[in-house]
Design a protein around this motif. Structure first.
Motif, PDB file in Angstrom:
ATOM      1  N   PRO A 259       0.999   8.505  -6.620  1.00  0.00           N
ATOM      2  CA  PRO A 259       2.720   9.455  -6.026  1.00  0.00           C
ATOM      3  C   PRO A 259       2.871  10.549  -6.115  1.00  0.00           C
ATOM      4  O   PRO A 259       3.491  11.473  -5.412  1.00  0.00           O
ATOM      5  N   ALA A 260       2.179  10.938  -7.239  1.00  0.00           N
ATOM      6  CA  ALA A 260       2.240  12.159  -7.515  1.00  0.00           C
ATOM      7  C   ALA A 260       1.746  13.461  -6.706  1.00  0.00           C
ATOM      8  O   ALA A 260       1.548  14.384  -6.025  1.00  0.00           O
ATOM      9  N   ASP A 261      -0.111  12.741  -6.419  1.00  0.00           N
ATOM     10  CA  ASP A 261      -0.836  13.950  -5.431  1.00  0.00           C
ATOM     11  C   ASP A 261      -0.382  13.746  -3.640  1.00  0.00           C
ATOM     12  O   ASP A 261      -0.567  14.561  -3.690  1.00  0.00           O
ATOM     13  N   ASP A 262       0.159  12.679  -3.562  1.00  0.00           N
ATOM     14  CA  ASP A 262       0.760  12.714  -2.543  1.00  0.00           C
ATOM     15  C   ASP A 262       2.210  13.906  -2.367  1.00  0.00           C
ATOM     16  O   ASP A 262       2.186  14.648  -1.614  1.00  0.00           O
ATOM     17  N   LEU A 263       2.727  13.649  -2.727  1.00  0.00           N
ATOM     18  CA  LEU A 263       3.850  14.632  -2.604  1.00  0.00           C
ATOM     19  C   LEU A 263       3.288  16.189  -2.778  1.00  0.00           C
ATOM     20  O   LEU A 263       3.675  17.189  -2.463  1.00  0.00           O
ATOM     21  N   TYR A 264       2.060  15.987  -4.376  1.00  0.00           N
ATOM     22  CA  TYR A 264       1.670  17.495  -4.073  1.00  0.00           C
ATOM     23  C   TYR A 264       1.063  18.000  -2.986  1.00  0.00           C
ATOM     24  O   TYR A 264       1.376  18.973  -2.396  1.00  0.00           O
ATOM     25  N   ARG A 265       0.393  17.244  -2.393  1.00  0.00           N
ATOM     26  CA  ARG A 265      -0.098  17.890  -0.995  1.00  0.00           C
ATOM     27  C   ARG A 265       0.992  17.950   0.270  1.00  0.00           C
ATOM     28  O   ARG A 265       0.854  18.401   0.995  1.00  0.00           O
ATOM     29  N   TYR A 266       1.817  16.653   0.343  1.00  0.00           N
ATOM     30  CA  TYR A 266       2.938  16.867   0.711  1.00  0.00           C
ATOM     31  C   TYR A 266       3.552  18.327   1.478  1.00  0.00           C
ATOM     32  O   TYR A 266       4.119  18.764   2.256  1.00  0.00           O
ATOM     33  N   LEU A 267       4.049  19.005   0.000  1.00  0.00           N
ATOM     34  CA  LEU A 267       4.771  20.391  -0.253  1.00  0.00           C
ATOM     35  C   LEU A 267       3.990  21.528   0.564  1.00  0.00           C
ATOM     36  O   LEU A 267       3.927  22.395   0.683  1.00  0.00           O
ATOM     37  N   ARG A 268       2.075  20.953  -0.376  1.00  0.00           N
ATOM     38  CA  ARG A 268       1.632  22.281   0.217  1.00  0.00           C
ATOM     39  C   ARG A 268       0.898  22.170   1.698  1.00  0.00           C
ATOM     40  O   ARG A 268       0.950  23.086   2.593  1.00  0.00           O
ATOM     41  N   LEU A 269       1.404  21.257   2.287  1.00  0.00           N
ATOM     42  CA  LEU A 269       1.292  21.040   3.292  1.00  0.00           C
ATOM     43  C   LEU A 269       2.039  21.910   5.041  1.00  0.00           C
ATOM     44  O   LEU A 269       2.422  22.026   5.780  1.00  0.00           O
ATOM     45  N   GLY A 383     -10.983  23.596   7.930  1.00  0.00           N
ATOM     46  CA  GLY A 383     -11.653  22.745   6.443  1.00  0.00           C
ATOM     47  C   GLY A 383     -10.228  21.868   5.893  1.00  0.00           C
ATOM     48  O   GLY A 383      -9.565  21.668   6.821  1.00  0.00           O
ATOM     49  N   ASP A 384      -9.841  22.265   4.570  1.00  0.00           N
ATOM     50  CA  ASP A 384      -9.372  21.219   3.910  1.00  0.00           C
ATOM     51  C   ASP A 384      -7.612  21.963   4.669  1.00  0.00           C
ATOM     52  O   ASP A 384      -7.170  23.371   4.286  1.00  0.00           O
ATOM     53  N   LEU A 385      -7.086  21.053   5.007  1.00  0.00           N
ATOM     54  CA  LEU A 385      -5.101  21.001   5.914  1.00  0.00           C
ATOM     55  C   LEU A 385      -4.644  22.521   4.695  1.00  0.00           C
ATOM     56  O   LEU A 385      -3.669  22.935   4.510  1.00  0.00           O
ATOM     57  N   ALA A 386      -4.988  21.609   3.027  1.00  0.00           N
ATOM     58  CA  ALA A 386      -3.353  22.259   2.018  1.00  0.00           C
ATOM     59  C   ALA A 386      -4.000  23.247   1.943  1.00  0.00           C
ATOM     60  O   ALA A 386      -3.497  24.384   1.567  1.00  0.00           O
ATOM     61  N   ALA A 387      -5.604  23.688   1.674  1.00  0.00           N
ATOM     62  CA  ALA A 387      -6.402  25.278   1.558  1.00  0.00           C
ATOM     63  C   ALA A 387      -5.645  26.065   2.658  1.00  0.00           C
ATOM     64  O   ALA A 387      -5.470  27.966   2.803  1.00  0.00           O
ATOM     65  N   ILE A 388      -5.746  25.733   4.099  1.00  0.00           N
ATOM     66  CA  ILE A 388      -5.887  26.580   5.195  1.00  0.00           C
ATOM     67  C   ILE A 388      -4.028  26.888   5.298  1.00  0.00           C
ATOM     68  O   ILE A 388      -3.308  27.726   4.872  1.00  0.00           O
ATOM     69  N   SER A 389      -3.471  26.017   4.367  1.00  0.00           N
ATOM     70  CA  SER A 389      -1.899  25.864   4.433  1.00  0.00           C
ATOM     71  C   SER A 389      -0.942  27.366   3.087  1.00  0.00           C
ATOM     72  O   SER A 389      -0.612  27.591   3.470  1.00  0.00           O
TER      73      SER A 389
END
Length: 412
Positions: A259-269, A383-389
């Motif tokens: 859940p924490a990783d999902d939240l982290y990635r969701y916010l990063r996107l 590449g990685d969408l989170a990194a692009i964001s």
């Protein structure tokens, strides 16, 4: 006024030098109890969860046992003047040795090598704990010392060796655990909440070493006839209690990792999702309809929707994605001594921003190709969408957005 509860004097337990041990021990116990239902549900199948809970339980026991009032109670109950000393030392070394074994097996890798190292650590620290009690039995400690046992008996035969052994063993294990956690956190395959947890663990075990150094210097000072007991009685506890909390937090975080990783990635996107909302003529994001309340949609589903929304709008921009811009920005970024991954993320972000502005300009002219003319399989690789964001904040990307908007405005 003396605080009481059911006519029992509890003032000794509220002293600053005692309350900190009990409070920290209670927090570790609480962390263990919060995960206990999951341990029961797993029925022994999740060894990592069970091992971490067991370690937290031992850590809680160490802190409670090390409290001055507990030491007095143990000594009085057994009738042995300072029996709590080797008991606390053995628990500390057990905790630190078990930490090394847990991290070794948690990290994985070569099972044969991990098994050998684990057996070596278990055997070594079992022998150390036994030796502590043997040395204590051989020593002479007629005066009870709850706070200053280490320094008071620093020059007493056998007890001197016992104190030195426990400090060295604890420092070696804590240093090893800290190094293992830090090195593992730098692995390219480790990210998100696991990396955060490992670095917190590395910091926690490093504070353990600070405790050992404070105690060790105070003991060594006694060998030279110098009184630096303040290091043992005042400074060492400053390291001990926070380090226990950091270790507890470091182990608990990965247990709630998904859940924490999902939240982290969701916010990063978020930045990239907001950028893609500017793409006109593409489907708008929608929540799933299996629940009546939008706020009840699971975070994992929201993450999937956000990723799908971004990918779909990238497909809508297919005709405007210019690999030439990406290559140019990538080369410029590499010349500024950034990593290859960072340069690639900035380059992809720049290409996407320019494509969004170009598509908006085409929309104004009514020249957007039909949305169905491309599929997600046709989209250029990014590449990685989170990194692009995250790279959307780059000055290079902002400059390209500004330039694209000015060019678009000049053509209208």
């Amino acid at each position: 006024m003396t605080p009481t509860f059911l006519a029992v004097d509890i003032s000794p337990f509220l002293r600053v030098d005692t309350a900190g041990f009990y409070l920290t021990g209670a927090l570790l116990l609480l962390a263990c109890l919060l995960r206990l239902p999951a341990v029961v549900r797993a029925r022994g199948r999740d060894w990592l969860l069970s091992s971490i809970c067991a370690l937290l339980l031992v850590g809680s026991g160490v802190l409670v046992t090390a409290a001055p009032q507990t030491i007095a109670a143990v000594n009085q109950a057994t009738g042995i003047t300072n029996i709590a000393a080797p008991l606390v030392y053995a628990l500390l070394d057990t905790f630190s040795g078990a930490s090394v074994v847990l991290v070794l097996n948690w990290r994985g890798g070569d099972q044969e090598q991990t098994g050998r190292l684990s057996k070596a650590v278990i055997t070594t620290y079992s022998v150390i704990c036994l030796t502590l009690f043997v040395l204590y039995a051989l020593g002479d400690d007629p005066v009870e010392k709850r706070f200053t046992f280490d320094t008071y008996y620093a020059n007493t035969p056998y007890l001197r060796e016992m104190i030195s052994l426990y400090l060295v063993a604890h420092a070696v294990a804590s240093t090893s655990a800290s190094i293992l956690c830090w090195r593992w956190s730098k692995d390219e395959q480790v990210s998100g909440i696991l990396r955060t947890g490992l670095r917190i663990l590395a910091s926690g075990y490093l504070l353990h070493v600070g405790y050992d150094l404070s105690k060790g210097v105070a003991v060594a000072a006694r060998w030279t006839g110098t009184d630096w007991d303040v290091l043992s009685t005042k400074i060492a506890p400053v390291f001990a209690q926070p380090s226990a909390l950091l270790v507890a937090i470091g182990f608990i975080l990965p247990l709630v990792g998904a859940p924490a990783d999902d939240l982290y990635r969701y916010l990063r996107l978020g930045r990239l999702a907001r950028e893609m909302q500017r793409v006109e003529g593409a489907p708008a994001p929608t929540l799933t309809t299996y629940t009546r309340s939008a706020w009840r949609v699971p975070l994992s589903m929201r993450l999937t929707q956000r990723q799908t929304f971004i990918s779909d709008r990238l497909v809508a921009c297919y005709g405007h994605l210019d690999p030439g811009i990406r290559d140019q920005v990538y080369q410029d970024a590499r010349q500024r001594n950034v990593t290859d991954a960072q340069a690639a993320a900035v380059a992809d972000a720049a290409m996407i921003v320019e494509a969004v502005e170009s598509r908006r300009s085409s929309a104004t002219k009514g020249t957007i190709p039909p949305a169905a003319s491309h599929t997600s399989d046709d989209a250029p690789h990014t590449g990685d969408l989170a990194a692009i964001s995250r790279a959307m904040r780059s000055p290079v990307v902002k400059a390209i957005r500004r330039r694209a908007r000015e060019e678009s405005a000049s053509l209208t």
